[in-house]
Write a protein that holds these residues in place. Structure first.
Motif, short mmCIF file in Angstrom:
data_model
loop_
_atom_site.label_atom_id
_atom_site.label_comp_id
_atom_site.label_asym_id
_atom_site.label_seq_id
_atom_site.Cartn_x
_atom_site.Cartn_y
_atom_site.Cartn_z
N ARG A 204 -2.96 1.49 -3.38
CA ARG A 204 -3.07 2.20 -2.71
C ARG A 204 -4.80 2.37 -3.24
NH1 ARG A 204 -1.96 4.11 2.29
NH2 ARG A 204 -2.80 6.24 1.96
N LYS A 205 -4.91 2.31 -4.30
CA LYS A 205 -5.84 2.39 -5.27
C LYS A 205 -6.80 1.39 -4.15
CE LYS A 205 -4.89 5.16 -8.71
NZ LYS A 205 -4.97 5.38 -10.69
N PRO B 57 -7.83 2.30 0.06
CA PRO B 57 -7.16 2.69 0.07
C PRO B 57 -7.03 3.49 1.66
CG PRO B 57 -9.61 3.18 -0.97
CD PRO B 57 -8.89 1.71 -1.09
N ARG C 73 0.79 -1.06 -0.49
CA ARG C 73 0.15 -0.06 0.18
C ARG C 73 1.19 1.09 0.01
NH1 ARG C 73 -2.39 0.97 3.92
NH2 ARG C 73 -3.99 3.07 3.60
#
Length: 297
Positions: free
Chosen positions: A150-151, A154, A143
């Motif tokens: 990360r998307k 989130p 992440r």
């Protein structure tokens, strides 16, 4: 960005490898086309300026400047090949090191499956929890270094929804304050749960527990390497030296590699680009009509 092209050259074809030259995504054309257009525009500007806007005396001065700048395009003055070779080697080794440091759970999973015994619900839950902690650690580290991960996750709530972490574990995770990535916490839970499994007899001897912990340490080392690859970049001075060397080299090439007048006999300037003829150089041909040839009957 790594672009896979193995399928396009898997079969032997006449134009197989030539097709790779026309790929746009991930190509060097996409990376440098803006700089290339700027270089071509500046080069054409100086060429037009030299040919059409300068007087003969100013052209002589420009030619002396061009010959002087051409000396700096020699590798003895600006070792651009050595600097680029060194920098590309460092960048490639860093890229390959990141790939080899990717934490794959296969080896750890095999060790957990072979040394954590129990066919009942408790044994199966222990094995699943151990591997969930290992996967949770890799998710936390990815992440912080991968945009796509990360998307996908989130927030930590999304990690809980995906099943990598429970709500109680999230509270314990957030209770420890740290300015850095806490990817190591699930691995600590892994080691504590492995010790509990040894006490319960799920891990039958200390040798199996040692094998389990050694494989866990290898997994943690790879996660740590990814974290440090993202944290510590190539030294800025290397990037600055390469940028200054390359841009200064092409800045001298803009003037030093101009086509000069070959009539003046400069060394290495025997050819010239086609020029638009001036009005004084245009030769007009007049065709005089011939007298008619008399016809004889």
């Amino acid at each position: 960005m790594t672009i896979s092209y193995s399928l396009e050259v898997a079969n032997v074809r006449f134009y197989g490898f030539s097709r790779l030259l026309f790929r746009w995504k991930g190509s060097i054309y996409r990376l440098l086309y803006k700089e290339f257009l700027v270089f071509c525009g500046v080069y054409v500007f100086f060429s037009i300026f030299y040919r059409f806007l300068l007087t003969p005396k100013q052209q002589d001065l420009f030619e002396r400047v061009a010959l002087y700048c051409d000396q700096f395009t020699n590798s003895n003055f600006i070792p651009v090949l050595f600097v680029l070779g060194f920098y590309v080697t460092q960048a490639f080794n860093r890229w390959w090191g990141q790939y080899t440091s990717f934490p794959l759970p296969d080896n750890l999973m095999m060790v957990v499956s072979g040394n954590v015994h129990g066919a009942d619900e408790r044994g199966r839950l222990l094995r699943r929890t151990l591997m969930r902690y290992a996967n949770l650690s890799s998710v936390l580290i990815l992440r912080s270094i991968s945009t796509r991960v990360r998307k996908r996750f989130p927030t930590l709530e999304h990690v809980v929804e995906a099943g990598f972490m429970t709500t109680h574990e999230l509270k314990n995770f957030e209770s420890l304050h740290s300015d850095f990535n806490k990817y190591w916490m699930p691995l600590t839970w892994f080691s504590n749960l492995a010790s509990r499994a040894r006490e319960e007899g799920r891990v039958r001897d200390d040798i199996a527990l040692r094998l389990l912990m050694d494989e866990l340490n290898k997994y943690r080392t790879k996660c740590s390497l990814l974290f440090h690859y993202d944290w510590i970049s190539i030294p800025l001075v290397y990037t600055q030296v390469v940028t200054i060397a390359v841009y200064s080299y092409f800045a001298f090439c803009v003037i030093g590699r101009q086509f000069l007048n070959p009539e003046k006999g400069y060394s290495g300037h025997k050819l010239d680009m086609p020029q638009i003829p001036k009005s004084s150089d245009v030769v007009t041909l007049y065709i005089h009509p011939q007298k008619p040839i008399p016809f004889k009957s």
